[in-house]
Design an enzyme around this catalytic site. Structure first.
Site, PDB file in Angstrom:
ATOM      1  N   PRO A   2      27.830 -43.442 117.180  1.00 41.83           N
ATOM      2  CA  PRO A   2      26.978 -42.766 118.176  1.00 41.83           C
ATOM      3  C   PRO A   2      27.112 -43.433 119.543  1.00 41.83           C
ATOM      4  CG  PRO A   2      25.685 -43.618 116.322  1.00 41.83           C
ATOM      5  CD  PRO A   2      27.082 -44.094 116.137  1.00 41.83           C
ATOM      6  N   GLU A   3      27.419 -42.652 120.538  1.00 40.43           N
ATOM      7  CA  GLU A   3      27.541 -43.157 121.904  1.00 40.43           C
ATOM      8  C   GLU A   3      26.303 -42.737 122.683  1.00 40.43           C
ATOM      9  OE1 GLU A   3      29.800 -45.073 123.081  1.00 40.43           O
ATOM     10  OE2 GLU A   3      31.388 -44.997 121.581  1.00 40.43           O
TER      11      GLU A   3
END
Ligand SMILES: [Zn+2]
Length: 269
Positions: A2-3
């Site tokens: 997840p960014e």
């Protein structure tokens, strides 16, 4: 992994719990990157959430006394279920139980973390972070001032969390492509004009990804949905040997700091 856009989308998805009370919590498995505090369940009990904020890739539940600092690591996700649901999954580490719903923290690879703190600003995971890319303070003149002092390649500079947070590898490649700047270029050689363009492109790329996240939110968070991360159209990243969408030259792949870099040697100077 997840960014920033996925984390921001997650924060928005759970913002409906602002002002609500976590009636109780349940730690099914405390083993994350750091062990969950052994007093977690007793402290997170009738815990009123004033607001839910994000700092870099951390999601923060704030109450009057404590903050919960949550990181999704490599594979973490949150999902929302009805309180009565018995739909458990492997790797459901922690449950936050509300009046009629619950939020479940799932993390198969356990690189994520959940911390409790009374002073969020001085927390060791937060206090050394650089500025937020979507805030006004992150702009061409700020970027130019740090670039002019650095001999690092520009891609490394924008991925360094001390300079600006949350510009992950994919977003760095895409932003540099959009700004037509070679990722290997020494930072001090960038003009102020290039820095302004790059700062704008970073904001644009991140905002687009958040927007795509928003539109896929329903699937992303369906009660039994898997935590697949949303995809938006990539122009450089992952396109080795494919034609550049601007000039049709082949996209080049190289490695910088053990991370893959994709760029067009013709467009990006
Ligand atoms: Zn090109």
């Amino acid at each position: 992994m997840p960014e920033l856009p996925e984390v921001e989308t997650t924060r928005r998805a759970i913002s409906q719990f602002e002002g609500k009370v976590i009636e109780s919590s349940k730690v099914n498995n405390p083993n994350l990157r750091w062990k969950v505090d052994k007093n977690f369940e007793s402290i997170i009990n009738n815990f009123k959430i004033n607001d839910i904020t994000r700092r870099a890739k951390y999601i923060i539940f704030n109450s009057d006394n404590y903050s919960i600092l949550l990181h999704l690591g490599m594979s973490g996700s949150l999902r929302i279920l009805n309180r009565a649901s018995n739909h458990f999954k492997k790797h459901d580490h922690v449950e936050f139980i509300f009046e009629d719903k619950k939020i479940i923290y799932n993390d198969p690879r356990r690189f994520g973390s959940i911390h409790l703190t009374k002073n969020i600003k001085s927390h060791f995971l937060i206090n050394k972070l650089g500025i937020e890319p979507l805030e006004k303070k992150f702009n061409g003149s700020y970027l130019f001032s740090i670039c002019s002092k650095s001999r690092a390649p520009i891609k490394s500079l924008i991925m360094n969390q001390k300079n600006v947070v949350g510009v992950g590898n994919i977003y760095a490649c895409e932003s540099l492509f959009e700004a037509k700047i070679n990722p290997l270029k020494e930072s001090s050689l960038l003009s102020e004009h290039e820095c302004t363009s790059l700062a704008k492109c970073i904001k644009k790329i991140l905002k687009n990804a958040i927007k795509v996240g928003g539109t896929t939110l329903k699937d992303f968070y369906s009660a039994d949905g898997s935590a697949g991360y949303f995809k938006f159209k990539l122009k450089a990243y992952g396109r080795e040997n494919e034609g550049c969408l601007v000039c049709d030259e082949k996209i080049i792949k190289t490695v910088q700091n053990q991370r893959a870099t994709f760029y067009c040697n013709n467009c990006q100077i």
